[in-house]
Design a protein around this motif. Structure first.
Motif, short mmCIF file in Angstrom:
data_model
loop_
_atom_site.label_atom_id
_atom_site.label_comp_id
_atom_site.label_asym_id
_atom_site.label_seq_id
_atom_site.Cartn_x
_atom_site.Cartn_y
_atom_site.Cartn_z
N LYS A 93 0.81 -1.21 0.00
CA LYS A 93 0.00 0.00 0.00
C LYS A 93 0.85 1.27 0.00
O LYS A 93 0.38 2.34 -0.40
N ALA A 94 2.12 1.17 0.43
CA ALA A 94 2.99 2.34 0.47
C ALA A 94 3.30 2.87 -0.93
O ALA A 94 3.66 4.04 -1.09
N VAL A 95 3.16 2.03 -1.96
CA VAL A 95 3.46 2.45 -3.33
C VAL A 95 2.27 2.20 -4.25
O VAL A 95 2.43 2.00 -5.46
N ALA A 96 1.09 2.21 -3.67
CA ALA A 96 -0.11 1.88 -4.44
C ALA A 96 -0.35 2.86 -5.57
O ALA A 96 -0.99 2.50 -6.57
N GLU A 97 0.15 4.09 -5.43
CA GLU A 97 -0.10 5.11 -6.44
C GLU A 97 0.87 5.05 -7.61
O GLU A 97 0.70 5.75 -8.61
N LEU A 98 1.90 4.22 -7.51
CA LEU A 98 2.90 4.17 -8.58
C LEU A 98 2.40 3.36 -9.77
O LEU A 98 1.57 2.46 -9.64
N SER A 99 2.97 3.66 -10.91
CA SER A 99 2.64 2.90 -12.12
C SER A 99 3.26 1.51 -12.02
O SER A 99 4.18 1.27 -11.25
N ALA A 100 2.75 0.59 -12.82
CA ALA A 100 3.25 -0.78 -12.80
C ALA A 100 4.75 -0.84 -13.09
O ALA A 100 5.48 -1.64 -12.50
N ALA A 101 5.24 0.03 -13.96
CA ALA A 101 6.65 0.02 -14.31
C ALA A 101 7.54 0.47 -13.17
O ALA A 101 8.73 0.14 -13.12
N GLN A 102 6.98 1.26 -12.24
CA GLN A 102 7.78 1.79 -11.13
C GLN A 102 7.61 1.00 -9.84
O GLN A 102 8.27 1.29 -8.86
N ARG A 103 6.77 0.01 -9.86
CA ARG A 103 6.53 -0.74 -8.63
C ARG A 103 7.61 -1.82 -8.43
O ARG A 103 8.10 -2.40 -9.41
N PRO A 104 7.92 -2.13 -7.18
CA PRO A 104 8.87 -3.22 -6.88
C PRO A 104 8.30 -4.57 -7.30
O PRO A 104 7.10 -4.71 -7.56
N ASP A 105 9.16 -5.58 -7.30
CA ASP A 105 8.74 -6.93 -7.66
C ASP A 105 8.12 -7.68 -6.49
O ASP A 105 7.47 -8.72 -6.69
N GLY A 106 8.34 -7.19 -5.29
CA GLY A 106 7.80 -7.86 -4.10
C GLY A 106 7.97 -7.00 -2.88
O GLY A 106 8.60 -5.93 -2.91
N TYR A 107 7.44 -7.51 -1.75
CA TYR A 107 7.41 -6.72 -0.52
C TYR A 107 7.81 -7.60 0.65
O TYR A 107 7.35 -8.75 0.79
N LEU A 108 8.66 -7.07 1.50
CA LEU A 108 9.13 -7.79 2.68
C LEU A 108 8.60 -7.07 3.90
O LEU A 108 9.11 -6.02 4.29
N ALA A 109 7.57 -7.64 4.51
CA ALA A 109 6.94 -7.03 5.69
C ALA A 109 7.10 -7.96 6.89
O ALA A 109 7.61 -9.07 6.77
N ALA A 110 6.61 -7.52 8.02
CA ALA A 110 6.89 -8.19 9.29
C ALA A 110 6.33 -9.61 9.37
O ALA A 110 6.93 -10.46 9.99
N ARG A 111 5.17 -9.87 8.77
CA ARG A 111 4.55 -11.17 8.97
C ARG A 111 4.44 -12.00 7.70
O ARG A 111 3.55 -12.83 7.55
#
Length: 614
Positions: free
Chosen positions: A580-598
């Motif tokens: 959700k921290a990068v929900a506003e970014l375009s698909a080309a600018q989004r990371p490939d994955g997310y490493l969160a606490a759980r």
């Protein structure tokens, strides 16, 4: 509850304080919290028991009878020597009689007060038992055998030795033959048949010494992944099966006198305290139903959990076994065996001597007894609202599980149908998931790992039968170590700290710890401007990068940072935090994955290792 009827006058004030802290932490108004906000702090065990954040007079239960009295919750022996406390046991498994005898006498000289002796395939050859037992004062040091299929032959040797041993009161000689056909069958371990165990019990009853033929070994269920209630319930069900077989040819009182129990002690000290107290209550209830309530106090042998032991950073095992021994001792176990801290590894793996590891295990108990004086008080947990409540709740849940096995036709029927294994496997899966998601911390493994450790040998990397809690992460470390051996460098990932240290430090630390738990080295170039990210990526030689910063910083810089990293040849770009921290970014600018606490850390780290070819 009106204040006038509140048994704890300050409880309302405490609840108000809890509400204030929770509201602040959750960034909500106090009015949005439930009427009893403290319930948000409750925890649930694998048995479904609720652990409250605070226990008060509200949770008080009636006082139980003194030690030595039915239902034996507070202890089976009213006259236990408070200067001795519990028996300090050690497992001896030397390959020949002379070596075993040297080890036994040295251990006795240095503080142990009971012997657990491996025989046959588990240690000393049967024919060399007399040599191994030479010089032993049987009335002072109880003997327990671990002989598997050789138990009958070993019993003959022991009885022959005892026949030539002189002592004023032969009942002071305590021997446990260790026959365990029913629980060994669950574990797939070699043992004698039930009929042979019953025959041994018949011999034991005729002896002038205090001899118990059968051990109900609950540790086999624990090692397979069982919860505390499942371990207790399965052990009680197995005990019932033994009783039924014994009662066909013996008086019921004699039958009860042929059984002892062995349970695992873990580093959850309060759960361990409650487990041993609850186990006595359960067996006392069985004895009462059988019309022999006075014989319901079976001896308990505590062994520190093999499942909690780690191969990585094994020095932490000393802390785990200390807590386990503390819990077993306070819980009233008659005998305690502390496994050596390196017991999850092949002998000599760490380069320390066996005598050193054995001494550390032995001294763990001696410090608790002789410096902390834990044995000077019987049942020191009595009266604790938490301990009493947990004991009663655990006993009820274990009884429920035992009844489920009985409804399925009894222990053997539940074993043969797969019901028992199925129930335990479900608990194991739940625990494995908690460890994988790092909801449950295993220090040195999925939290605070040490990448500087030596790689494990091929023998150490072989899977074992015990469902060790940290095994999945240790398998990842083994893959990373194999990569290191082949490539000369560890699998690595570039950390991309965005913004000030205050902004990114928490997530940088979190990611470095997470990656290390999978054997992946973090390369941290320090705070980076977006324009410098490409250069840092090229210099790192990594193919994986993780953005670390605040959510606000991500909104400003994550997109350009992702573009810079991909342009520099980074194959996988991840972000420390939620999508959700990068929900506003375009698909080309989004990371490939997310490493969160759980997240499922085992799955995520395995995927990263696969990406780099490990």
């Amino acid at each position: 509850m009106p204040i006038a009827s509140e048994p704890v006058p300050d409880y309302a004030a405490w609840r108000k304080g809890v509400a204030g802290v929770l509201a602040k932490a959750r960034r909500v108004d106090v009015a949005e919290l439930p009427e009893e906000p403290e319930k948000l702090l409750e925890e649930r065990t694998y048995d479904g028991l609720t652990i409250a954040p605070l226990y008060t007079r509200r949770d008080e239960r009636p006082e139980l009878p003194l030690p030595g009295e039915y239902p034996f919750v507070r202890g089976r022996d009213a006259t236990r020597d408070v200067h001795r406390g519990w028996y300090v046991s050690a497992f001896i498994h030397a390959a020949d009689g002379a070596a075993a005898n040297r080890e036994i006498l040295a251990a006795l000289d240095n503080g142990i007060s009971a012997l657990w002796l491996g025989v046959g395939e588990r240690g000393v050859p049967v024919a060399e038992l007399p040599a191994a037992l030479s010089g032993l004062l049987f009335e002072l040091a109880p003997l327990t055998l671990a002989a598997g299929e050789a138990v009958s032959a070993a019993t003959e040797q022991v009885f022959a030795v005892l026949d030539g041993y002189q002592v004023a009161d032969r009942t002071e000689i305590r021997v446990a033959l260790g026959a365990a056909p029913l629980t060994s069958r669950f574990a797939g371990a070699a043992d004698i048949e039930l009929a042979e165990a019953i025959a041994l019990a018949g011999q034991a009853v005729q002896r002038p010494e205090t001899v118990r033929a059968i051990t109900v070994d609950g540790t086999v269920f624990h090692d397979a992944g069982a919860s505390d209630a499942q371990e207790l319930g399965a052990a009680i069900a197995a005990g019932l099966a033994y009783l039924r077989a014994l009662a066909e040819g013996q008086d019921i009182a004699d039958a009860f006198e042929q059984l002892e129990f062995r349970f695992a002690a873990t580093d959850d000290q309060f759960a361990t305290i409650a487990k041993f107290r609850a186990a006595r209550q359960l067996w006392a209830r069985i004895a009462h139903v059988c019309g022999a309530p006075a014989f319901g106090g079976a001896p308990q042998h505590a062994v520190t959990s093999a499942a909690m032991m780690t191969q990585r950073d094994p020095w932490v095992n000393m802390l785990r076994t200390t807590l386990a021994a503390f819990g077993a001792g306070v819980g009233g176990a008659d005998t305690v065996t502390v496994l050596p801290f390196d017991s999850a590894l092949p002998p000599g793996e760490l380069g320390v001597s066996k005598s050193f590891a054995d001494r550390m295990a032995r001294n763990t108990q001696l410090l608790l007894l002789e410096e902390s004086h834990l044995g000077h008080v019987q049942d020191p947990g009595a009266g604790s609202w938490y301990v009493e409540d947990l004991t009663a709740a655990l006993a009820a849940k274990a009884w429920e599980f035992m009844q489920e096995l009985e409804a399925a036709g009894g222990y053997l029927a539940a074993l043969d149908s797969g019901l028992l294994a199925e129930r335990i496997a479900a608990t194991r899966s739940a625990r494995d998931a908690d460890v994988a998601h790092r909801k449950t911390a295993v220090t040195g493994v999925n939290e605070f790992p040490n990448l500087a450790e030596q790689s494990l040998s091929e023998a150490a990397r072989q899977p074992g039968q015990v469902a060790r809690y940290g095994a999945a992460f240790e398998a990842l470390r083994n893959r990373a170590d194999a990569y290191l051996a082949a490539k000369g460098v560890r699998p690595r990932a570039l950390l991309v700290p965005l913004g000030t240290v205050a902004e990114h430090n928490v997530r940088v630390t979190f990611i470095a710890n997470l990656l290390a738990s999978g054997g992946i080295e973090s390369i941290n170039p320090g705070p980076l401007e977006v324009t410098g990210i490409g250069t840092a990526a090229t210099e790192s030689g990594a193919t994986i990068a993780v953005l670390c910063g605040s959510d606000k910083r991500y909104a400003e810089q994550a997109g350009p940072a992702v573009e810079q990293l991909r342009a520099a040849g980074i194959d996988t770009v991840l972000l420390a935090g939620a999508e959700k921290a990068v929900a506003e970014l375009s698909a080309a600018q989004r990371p490939d994955g997310y490493l969160a606490a759980r997240i499922d850390a085992v799955a995520a780290l395995s995927d990263l290792l696969e990406k780099v070819g490990a």
